[in-house]
Every structure is written in C-alpha cells, then in structure tokens.
Scaffold this active site. Structure first.
Site, PDB file in Angstrom:
ATOM      1  N   GLY A  35      11.644   7.445   1.352  1.00  0.00           N
ATOM      2  CA  GLY A  35      10.488   7.623   0.574  1.00  0.00           C
ATOM      3  C   GLY A  35       9.159   7.956   1.108  1.00  0.00           C
ATOM      4  CB  SER A  36       5.646   8.927   0.350  1.00  0.00           C
ATOM      5  OG  SER A  36       5.573   7.664  -0.457  1.00  0.00           O
ATOM      6  CD  GLU A  61      24.634  14.370   0.369  1.00  0.00           C
ATOM      7  OE1 GLU A  61      25.284  14.863   1.205  1.00  0.00           O
ATOM      8  OE2 GLU A  61      24.699  14.165  -1.018  1.00  0.00           O
ATOM      9  CG  ASP A  84      20.820   2.156  -5.466  1.00  0.00           C
ATOM     10  OD1 ASP A  84      20.182   1.210  -5.758  1.00  0.00           O
ATOM     11  OD2 ASP A  84      20.841   3.071  -6.627  1.00  0.00           O
ATOM     12  CB  VAL A  85      18.123  -1.866  -3.055  1.00  0.00           C
ATOM     13  CG1 VAL A  85      17.689  -1.584  -1.834  1.00  0.00           C
ATOM     14  CG2 VAL A  85      17.423  -1.443  -4.366  1.00  0.00           C
ATOM     15  CE  LYS A 108       8.032   2.803  -3.647  1.00  0.00           C
ATOM     16  NZ  LYS A 108       8.685   3.136  -2.513  1.00  0.00           N
ATOM     17  CB  SER A 147       3.816  -5.193  -4.264  1.00  0.00           C
ATOM     18  OG  SER A 147       3.925  -5.406  -5.458  1.00  0.00           O
ATOM     19  CE  LYS A 150      -0.602   2.606 -11.309  1.00  0.00           C
ATOM     20  NZ  LYS A 150      -1.015   2.959  -9.909  1.00  0.00           N
ATOM     21  CE  LYS A 162       7.176  -2.261  -6.103  1.00  0.00           C
ATOM     22  NZ  LYS A 162       8.139  -2.443  -5.011  1.00  0.00           N
TER      23      LYS A 162
END
Length: 184
Positions: A35-36, A61, A84-85, A108, A147, A150, A162
């Site tokens: 992710g970013s 992937e 995956d978590v 997110k 976190s 938000k 979150k």
C-alpha cells in the site's frame, strides 16, 4: 524510547542518541506492505535502518510483483508473502521469527467501507485482532499500528473500525499477560 516517523530523507526513524536504529539487524514484517504507506515504510527501512530481513505481507499480487521489481537490489533483504490479515493461519506463518511488526494493512477508503461495512470490520478489526494474537503467540517484541485521522470522533464506518482497531491495539498491552510484546 519514542519513535518519530519521518519518512523523508532522515537517517533513521528511531531518534536514539547513538544513532543506532531500533530496526538494525531485526526481522520486520510489514502488513499491507504494498500500500502507499507500506511501500514508503519499506523503502525507508531498507535505505536507512539496516534490518536483517523485511517481509512484505499483502493480498495484492500485482502490487507485490511491481514492488518486487523495484526492490530487486535488495533481494537478500526482502521477502514477499501473499496473504490477508483476515487469514490467521497464513498470518501466523508470516510472523515466524519476526521481531517487529508494522501493521499498515487496512481498508482505508471511506466510500468503500460505507458500501461494504462488514468487509471493513473483517479487515480493520478482526485483522488487527489476528495481528495481536499471532504476535503474542510468536513472541514478537514490538507491534506498531497505523491508524487514521478518521478514527478521531468517527462519523463513518472506516473511522469507527480504525478507532476500534486502535483500542484493541492499546488494550493488547494488558491482554498479553506476562508476554514482553509492546503494542503501540
């Protein structure tokens, strides 16, 4: 010792007096590692912190494939793990012999979470619970959770999930019993 995360051109994110990184020679797992935030964190760790190994755990992937090409110069330091978590069994294998976990995996996007609230709960809340459980079971030393703004007075599903994940993470410091894990 507090951590100050400056993912720009700082030499390390530990901020210790002797300039030795908390992450030096450590085995690190980054959930949501493509992710970013995860990618920037991995880049920083590899460039400045000198970990023994960084495991990048993510469900995407294609992003893993592309990131793997970007990091080809770090082949001896990086491992890419699909998972995956939400999948506790897979997560448990990924956490074997890990010293530090950065938990950045999450849903997110506010709109996606509003339209898919049960999926947000499964990833953001139950996924965090899985991280806590496998970290305790595997005697991980430190877990760092990311976190969202938000989560402050949440007015949407993403923020609420979150916030609950934050509460789970901080409460894990009591839940762990006599285990040495530090949840932050």
């Amino acid at each position: 010792m507090g951590l100050s995360f400056q993912l720009n051109n700082s030499k390390n994110i530990c901020g210790s007096k002797d300039n030795m990184s908390l992450f030096n020679n450590k085995n690190i797992l980054v959930t949501g590692g493509t992710g970013s935030l995860g990618k920037e964190l991995v880049r920083h760790l590899l460039k400045y912190e000198h970990p023994e190994i960084v495991r990048i755990f993510d469900v995407d992937e294609t992003e893993q494939f592309e990131f793997q090409h970007e990091l080809k110069g770090y082949k001896d330091k990086v491992r890419f793990l699909l998972g995956d978590v939400r999948d506790k069994e897979r997560l448990n294998r990924a956490v074997e012999n890990i010293d530090i976990i950065f938990h950045t995996a999450a849903l997110k996007h506010v709109t996606a979470c509003e339209y898919n609230p049960f999926e947000a709960v499964k990833t953001n809340v139950l996924g965090t619970q899985n991280i806590i459980d496998v970290a305790i079971d595997n005697k991980v030393k430190k877990i760092i959770f990311t976190s969202s703004d938000k989560a402050v007075n949440p007015s949407n599903t993403m923020g609420a999930t979150k916030l609950l994940a934050e509460k789970l993470m901080t409460s894990a410091n009591y839940y762990k019993g006599s285990n040495d894990c530090v949840f932050s």
